[in-house]
Design a protein around this motif. Structure first.
Motif, PDB file in Angstrom:
ATOM      1  N   GLN B 304       0.693  -1.124   0.039  1.00  0.00           N
ATOM      2  CA  GLN B 304       0.161  -0.028   0.075  1.00  0.00           C
ATOM      3  C   GLN B 304       0.878   1.226  -0.118  1.00  0.00           C
ATOM      4  O   GLN B 304       1.666   1.497   0.964  1.00  0.00           O
ATOM      5  CB  GLN B 304      -1.053  -0.022   1.236  1.00  0.00           C
ATOM      6  N   PRO B 305       0.760   2.067  -1.086  1.00  0.00           N
ATOM      7  CA  PRO B 305       1.587   3.190  -0.983  1.00  0.00           C
ATOM      8  C   PRO B 305       1.338   4.329   0.281  1.00  0.00           C
ATOM      9  O   PRO B 305       0.020   4.294   0.662  1.00  0.00           O
ATOM     10  CB  PRO B 305       0.932   3.822  -2.469  1.00  0.00           C
ATOM     11  N   ARG B 307       1.314   8.536   1.205  1.00  0.00           N
ATOM     12  CA  ARG B 307       1.219   9.776   0.443  1.00  0.00           C
ATOM     13  C   ARG B 307       1.652  10.851   1.207  1.00  0.00           C
ATOM     14  O   ARG B 307       1.703  10.691   2.496  1.00  0.00           O
ATOM     15  CB  ARG B 307      -0.076   9.640  -0.073  1.00  0.00           C
ATOM     16  N   PHE B 328       3.889   4.850  -5.921  1.00  0.00           N
ATOM     17  CA  PHE B 328       4.191   3.565  -6.296  1.00  0.00           C
ATOM     18  C   PHE B 328       5.548   3.701  -7.337  1.00  0.00           C
ATOM     19  O   PHE B 328       5.180   4.371  -8.318  1.00  0.00           O
ATOM     20  CB  PHE B 328       3.046   2.780  -6.855  1.00  0.00           C
ATOM     21  N   GLN B 356      -1.198   6.306   8.257  1.00  0.00           N
ATOM     22  CA  GLN B 356      -2.112   6.997   7.272  1.00  0.00           C
ATOM     23  C   GLN B 356      -3.480   6.413   7.331  1.00  0.00           C
ATOM     24  O   GLN B 356      -3.907   5.178   7.459  1.00  0.00           O
ATOM     25  CB  GLN B 356      -1.616   6.414   5.890  1.00  0.00           C
TER      26      GLN B 356
END
Lengths: 123, 381
Positions: B304-305, B307, B328, B356
């Motif tokens: 999971q990126p 941000r 990504f 996050q």
């Protein structure tokens, strides 16, 4: 089986009391290459409009809202290994989760395919 | 999708050309810019393997004329500009009086004057700052009638060589003779071009300054070559992230000092010794490793990126830093990010936690660049 659409670009397939939810082909096209999907937990109680999932493209994360209220009974585990299924098959194999509907009257406010197509054409 | 702000956005010289190629346009730095053509992933990988053409005409191109230009500029940048040879380029930082980073920029000594490329979102503020700082015998001109195209990728030189670009003087080198961070004036037929071997993707490549009225002709000629495709802003961002290159306004800003931003290389030895640039006292007090926080690279342990805006947290969940870029990596096929962390946690291999949307995500501090640079450097003798 009936298919409904939301103005947040989700589709909802209803069969009896169960609804399968995903994002539309238009949505995946707008998002671009999808690299991760965070699906809700099985057993989660979703109210219509809640954050239900997150779809991540190379560049950005987008929330997917619960199109309908209900209890999550199944999530699409295939997305864990192959998030790009959402790009290649947004409205079939790239489904996100299934819920047991708690309020079928919510479906009355959703669009049918024709109305959704007109909605997208107007964007 | 519709945005009232688009009415006040400026259009790039190549606007209609981008649209004719099917670009999706988004607002960026006050312009409508092409974010993608066929898709960020495909465009990114194309650039890593072939050559991509980026329209970076939103960036500010500025010339400083006058004998005192280099010395005057040195008052507000920590780079050794007065020692820059003709035809050489230096990356440097525009600093506020307190050492905060107002912008990052490329400075070229053209031999006649200094040619600066600054960020699009900051160019008007930069120019106002230059005008307030520079003495009256240094003239500033903003090249608003010039476009800037970046040709980037391992096949950039091969492609550019096909265009029959000649040096301004017959005995001067051709564009592909340039090494990384060198520049010169050239002619393409009767069109003057300023070409530098530089870029912001980590790849070999060129940045080409061209009169705006000829930009489309050049873009068309380049994209007609089999090595070259038009590439959008989306891939430019993922390419520079893989290259470990900070993006102004995200990975650094006026609240960040150069050492914190992990940009010690931009503080040249001579200028550190002189200590006479804006904010030198504050900046040098942190040099080389005395800042409390530092910009680092992160690998995410998982798919999971993370941000920009996500928090770096300690074991109790208190915020101790922030992610400033994240996405990504198409090349590595996994999420990568840049973040500010306490310097004690900045060592490569350190495990840190990022929060996050209420979820704790485990990350590892990574060396940058994430993907090795592929610059055409001058061989060391």
């Amino acid at each position: 089986m009936s298919r409904y659409y939301t103005d947040e670009h989700e589709w909802v397939d209803v069969e009896g009391e169960t609804a399968t939810v995903g994002i539309t082909d238009y949505a995946q096209e707008q998002l671009g290459d999808i690299v991760f999907v965070e699906t809700p937990e099985t057993g989660a109680e979703l109210a219509q409009g809640d954050d239900a999932a997150v779809v991540e493209s190379v560049k950005a994360a987008s929330d997917v809202y619960a199109a309908v209220s209900g209890t999550v009974v199944e999530v699409n585990d295939a997305l864990e290994d192959e998030p790009a299924l959402v790009n290649s098959s947004a409205e079939e194999d790239g489904w996100f989760f299934r819920v047991t509907l708690s309020d079928k009257s919510e479906l009355d406010d959703l669009m049918d395919e024709k109305a959704y197509k007109a909605f997208v054409d107007g964007l | 999708m519709s945005d009232d702000k688009t009415k006040t956005l400026k259009k790039l010289p190549l606007d209609s050309w981008h649209r004719s190629l099917g670009a999706r346009m988004v607002p960026f730095a006050g312009y409508e810019m092409p974010v993608q053509f066929e898709g960020v992933m495909a465009e990114h990988l194309w650039t890593r393997e072939n050559a991509g053409l980026f329209d970076v005409s939103h960036m500010g191109q500025v010339q400083l004329d006058g004998e005192g230009a280099a010395d005057a500029l040195e008052a507000i940048v920590p780079g050794n500009i007065s020692a820059l040879g003709a035809g050489k380029i230096r990356y440097t930082l525009l600093l506020a009086k307190d050492g905060g980073i107002l912008d990052d920029l490329m400075v070229t000594n053209t031999g006649r004057n200094l040619y600066l490329v600054v960020n699009g979102a900051t160019k008007h503020d930069d120019i106002a700052y230059f005008n307030a700082q520079l003495p009256s015998d240094v003239a500033l001109s903003h090249m608003e009638d010039s476009a800037l195209l970046a040709l980037q990728g391992p096949k950039a030189a091969e492609a550019l060589a096909k265009l029959n670009i000649s040096p301004m003087q017959p005995d001067w080198p051709v564009p592909t003779d340039l090494y990384f961070m060198e520049a010169g004036p050239f002619m393409w037929g009767d069109i003057p071009l300023g070409i530098s071997r530089s870029g912001y993707t980590g790849e070999d490549g060129f940045e080409i300054s061209v009169p705006a009225e000829h930009a489309e002709k050049l873009a068309v000629a380049l994209c007609a070559l089999e090595e070259v495709k038009a590439i959008g802003l989306g891939a430019r961002d993922s390419l520079r992230l893989e290259a470990g290159l900070p993006l102004y306004g995200h990975d650094m800003d006026a609240d960040v000092l150069p050492v914190e931003a992990n940009l010690n290389f931009a503080l040249s030895k001579a200028r550190r010794e002189e200590g006479n640039f804006a904010g030198a006292e504050q900046v040098l007090a942190q040099y080389p490793d005395k800042a409390d926080k530092k910009r680092v690279g992160l690998f995410v342990n998982g798919r999971q990126p993370i941000r920009e805006g996500a928090s770096v947290v300690d074991a109790d969940g208190n915020s101790i830093g922030a992610v400033t870029s994240g996405g990504f990596s198409p090349t590595l096929q996994k999420p990568i990010a840049m973040a500010y962390v306490p310097t004690v946690l900045a060592e490569t291999g350190t495990e840190i936690t990022v929060e996050q949307r209420g979820k704790a995500i485990s990350c590892t501090v990574a060396d940058m660049p994430f993907v090795p640079h592929n610059y055409h450097r001058k061989p060391k003798l």
